[in-house]
Design a protein around this motif. Structure first.
Motif, PDB file in Angstrom:
ATOM      1  N   PHE A  35       8.789   1.272   3.250  1.00 47.95           N
ATOM      2  CA  PHE A  35       9.734   1.968   2.374  1.00 47.95           C
ATOM      3  C   PHE A  35       9.520   3.479   2.521  1.00 47.95           C
ATOM      4  O   PHE A  35       8.375   3.939   2.590  1.00 47.95           O
ATOM      5  CB  PHE A  35       9.529   1.557   0.913  1.00 47.95           C
ATOM      6  CG  PHE A  35       9.787   0.106   0.649  1.00 47.95           C
ATOM      7  CD1 PHE A  35      11.080  -0.360   0.450  1.00 47.95           C
ATOM      8  CD2 PHE A  35       8.740  -0.801   0.590  1.00 47.95           C
ATOM      9  CE1 PHE A  35      11.329  -1.702   0.207  1.00 47.95           C
ATOM     10  CE2 PHE A  35       8.966  -2.140   0.343  1.00 47.95           C
ATOM     11  CZ  PHE A  35      10.266  -2.595   0.151  1.00 47.95           C
ATOM     12  N   LEU A  36      10.619   4.233   2.518  1.00 51.41           N
ATOM     13  CA  LEU A  36      10.552   5.675   2.732  1.00 51.41           C
ATOM     14  C   LEU A  36      11.168   6.432   1.565  1.00 51.41           C
ATOM     15  O   LEU A  36      12.077   5.942   0.904  1.00 51.41           O
ATOM     16  CB  LEU A  36      11.301   6.058   4.015  1.00 51.41           C
ATOM     17  CG  LEU A  36      10.867   5.369   5.309  1.00 51.41           C
ATOM     18  CD1 LEU A  36      11.785   5.782   6.450  1.00 51.41           C
ATOM     19  CD2 LEU A  36       9.414   5.712   5.642  1.00 51.41           C
TER      20      LEU A  36
ATOM     21  N   ILE B  79      11.769  -1.563  -4.779  1.00 49.40           N
ATOM     22  CA  ILE B  79      10.578  -2.074  -4.091  1.00 49.40           C
ATOM     23  C   ILE B  79      10.130  -3.393  -4.725  1.00 49.40           C
ATOM     24  O   ILE B  79       9.852  -4.373  -4.032  1.00 49.40           O
ATOM     25  CB  ILE B  79       9.447  -1.035  -4.121  1.00 49.40           C
ATOM     26  CG1 ILE B  79       9.825   0.194  -3.288  1.00 49.40           C
ATOM     27  CG2 ILE B  79       8.149  -1.643  -3.584  1.00 49.40           C
ATOM     28  CD1 ILE B  79       8.864   1.371  -3.447  1.00 49.40           C
ATOM     29  N   ALA B  80      10.064  -3.412  -6.053  1.00 47.43           N
ATOM     30  CA  ALA B  80       9.614  -4.622  -6.754  1.00 47.43           C
ATOM     31  C   ALA B  80      10.548  -5.793  -6.475  1.00 47.43           C
ATOM     32  O   ALA B  80      10.094  -6.931  -6.253  1.00 47.43           O
ATOM     33  CB  ALA B  80       9.555  -4.340  -8.267  1.00 47.43           C
ATOM     34  N   ARG B  81      11.860  -5.533  -6.487  1.00 44.89           N
ATOM     35  CA  ARG B  81      12.827  -6.604  -6.224  1.00 44.89           C
ATOM     36  C   ARG B  81      12.639  -7.169  -4.818  1.00 44.89           C
ATOM     37  O   ARG B  81      12.666  -8.380  -4.606  1.00 44.89           O
ATOM     38  CB  ARG B  81      14.249  -6.075  -6.408  1.00 44.89           C
ATOM     39  CG  ARG B  81      15.313  -7.175  -6.362  1.00 44.89           C
ATOM     40  CD  ARG B  81      16.707  -6.577  -6.470  1.00 44.89           C
ATOM     41  NE  ARG B  81      16.909  -5.892  -7.724  1.00 44.89           N
ATOM     42  CZ  ARG B  81      17.332  -4.623  -7.839  1.00 44.89           C
ATOM     43  NH1 ARG B  81      17.572  -3.925  -6.744  1.00 44.89           N
ATOM     44  NH2 ARG B  81      17.496  -4.077  -9.013  1.00 44.89           N
TER      45      ARG B  81
ATOM     46  N   ALA C  21       0.838  -1.199   0.000  1.00 42.25           N
ATOM     47  CA  ALA C  21       0.000   0.000   0.000  1.00 42.25           C
ATOM     48  C   ALA C  21       0.872   1.248   0.000  1.00 42.25           C
ATOM     49  O   ALA C  21       1.973   1.259   0.567  1.00 42.25           O
ATOM     50  CB  ALA C  21      -0.919   0.005   1.219  1.00 42.25           C
ATOM     51  N   LYS C  22       0.344   2.299  -0.632  1.00 42.59           N
ATOM     52  CA  LYS C  22       1.068   3.571  -0.677  1.00 42.59           C
ATOM     53  C   LYS C  22       0.332   4.683   0.064  1.00 42.59           C
ATOM     54  O   LYS C  22       0.531   5.873  -0.202  1.00 42.59           O
ATOM     55  CB  LYS C  22       1.306   4.000  -2.133  1.00 42.59           C
ATOM     56  CG  LYS C  22       2.618   3.457  -2.680  1.00 42.59           C
ATOM     57  CD  LYS C  22       3.000   4.063  -4.003  1.00 42.59           C
ATOM     58  CE  LYS C  22       3.187   5.552  -3.996  1.00 42.59           C
ATOM     59  NZ  LYS C  22       4.329   6.005  -3.157  1.00 42.59           N
TER      60      LYS C  22
ATOM     61  N   LEU D 156       4.345  -1.097   3.233  1.00 42.20           N
ATOM     62  CA  LEU D 156       3.917   0.259   2.893  1.00 42.20           C
ATOM     63  C   LEU D 156       5.022   1.034   2.193  1.00 42.20           C
ATOM     64  O   LEU D 156       6.209   0.724   2.336  1.00 42.20           O
ATOM     65  CB  LEU D 156       3.545   1.051   4.159  1.00 42.20           C
ATOM     66  CG  LEU D 156       2.426   0.559   5.062  1.00 42.20           C
ATOM     67  CD1 LEU D 156       2.268   1.530   6.230  1.00 42.20           C
ATOM     68  CD2 LEU D 156       1.125   0.435   4.296  1.00 42.20           C
ATOM     69  N   HIS D 157       4.599   2.077   1.472  1.00 41.12           N
ATOM     70  CA  HIS D 157       5.547   3.097   1.015  1.00 41.12           C
ATOM     71  C   HIS D 157       5.005   4.450   1.432  1.00 41.12           C
ATOM     72  O   HIS D 157       3.835   4.762   1.188  1.00 41.12           O
ATOM     73  CB  HIS D 157       5.724   3.074  -0.506  1.00 41.12           C
ATOM     74  CG  HIS D 157       6.681   4.139  -0.986  1.00 41.12           C
ATOM     75  ND1 HIS D 157       6.269   5.389  -1.388  1.00 41.12           N
ATOM     76  CD2 HIS D 157       8.035   4.153  -1.094  1.00 41.12           C
ATOM     77  CE1 HIS D 157       7.316   6.116  -1.740  1.00 41.12           C
ATOM     78  NE2 HIS D 157       8.395   5.385  -1.563  1.00 41.12           N
TER      79      HIS D 157
END
Length: 333
Positions: free
Chosen positions: A112-113, A325-327, A68-69, A90-91
């Motif tokens: 993720f930030l 992020i995808a990796r 989720a973002k 999350l991002h």
């Protein structure tokens, strides 16, 4: 692995996601407001509806992970994932988390930030600083197409001014006031937003025969070509736009939405960029048209300041946020 998208039923994102070939599942969700609004009385009933819809979708699809973002649509989805013991990642795009991500972070295993300084808001959480995902095609602009789109000359600097979908009106009014003088120094591309109601007084051609000013309400793919010819960008400070300008290594002046028109996230974003030397910031409630023009011309003509800004930008490695992020997600599942 298979990807699917849960979003707001009937919103613009539904069409965009389906055009991308990704299965879309629509739910209802009430917007989370920190101020009084009569819509709050309706939206409070949408939240439980959205939760049960998300619960049904997640039970049916059995994903290995929910990403989720933020945004109010993510709250019922993340809560449903928590109930079903599905990991939540999350991002956070902005310097400080919005209300939705504050709530969702309680269920999240990894966050993720965009900003290193944002770690303070997520103590005791597994966090990774990656920057903000950008639209890669923006990095592939063609100068020749940019000059063709605008009718501009390569012999004079180009300034791009853009206010974003909701923050354009103040900038539009300021452009009206400073444009005749600004066009003595540069060519100007102005992305105005919808229905700008501009009352631009163009300079007398006998006084300034080379004046060039081009407006667009919005730009999609052609924005890459406009960026390619721009020597300076003036923008609001939404995280999406500023990380794209950072990836393009363009000198920039940021004019964040004031706190009274937002939760103050753009001010925080702009000040963080300034502290790293990536941008200069102007506070719209503290600037006159005369000083706004001076700030623009100072950066336009002071090559040493431009060079230092670009050098600082080149040290920031945030252009591959989406790939990182995808990796990480692929490795986790």
């Amino acid at each position: 692995g298979e990807i699917f998208y849960i979003g707001e039923k009937g919103a613009m994102e539904e069409k965009l996601v389906m055009q991308a070939g990704i299965p879309f599942y629509g739910i209802y969700a009430g917007k989370l407001r920190r101020y009084f609004d009569f819509k709050n009385f309706v939206d409070v009933f949408k939240l439980p509806v959205g939760f049960f819809q998300a619960l049904w979708i997640l039970r049916k699809l059995k994903p290995k992970l929910v990403f989720a973002k933020g945004g109010y649509i993510s709250v019922p989805v993340c809560f449903a994932a928590r109930v079903l013991n599905i990991p939540v990642w999350l991002h956070e795009s902005d310097f400080s988390p919005g209300l939705a991500n504050k709530i969702c972070s309680k269920f999240a295993q990894k966050i993720f930030l965009s900003f290193e300084e944002s770690r303070q808001f997520f103590p005791r959480k597994d966090v990774e600083v990656v920057g903000n995902p950008i639209r890669k095609w923006l990095l592939k602009g063609n100068k020749e197409l940019g000059y063709k789109l605008t009718g501009f000359s390569p012999s004079k600097p180009v300034i791009l001014i853009m206010g974003g979908s909701t923050g354009a009106q103040w900038l539009n009014r300021m452009v009206e006031k400073i444009l005749p003088e600004l066009l003595k120094h540069a060519q100007v591309v102005h992305i105005t937003g919808e229905n700008p109601n501009l009352k631009i007084q163009m300079p007398n051609k006998s006084q300034n025969p080379n004046a060039k000013y081009k407006t667009f309400e919005f730009l999609n793919e052609d924005l890459a070509h406009i960026y390619a010819i721009s020597d300076l960008v003036i923008s609001r400070a939404g995280s999406g736009a500023i990380f794209e300008i950072l990836a393009l290594k363009k000198p920039m002046i940021l004019v964040p939405l004031p706190a009274k028109a937002s939760r103050g996230d753009q001010i925080e974003n702009a000040l963080a960029f300034t502290s790293h030397g990536w941008a200069r910031v102007i506070r719209q409630d503290k600037i006159s048209p005369e000083n706004f023009l001076k700030e623009i011309l100072y950066l336009l003509y002071t090559k040493a300041v431009q060079a230092r800004m670009i050098e600082s930008q080149e040290k920031a490695d945030f252009s591959n946020a989406a790939k990182k992020i995808a990796r990480a997600i692929l490795q986790a599942i």
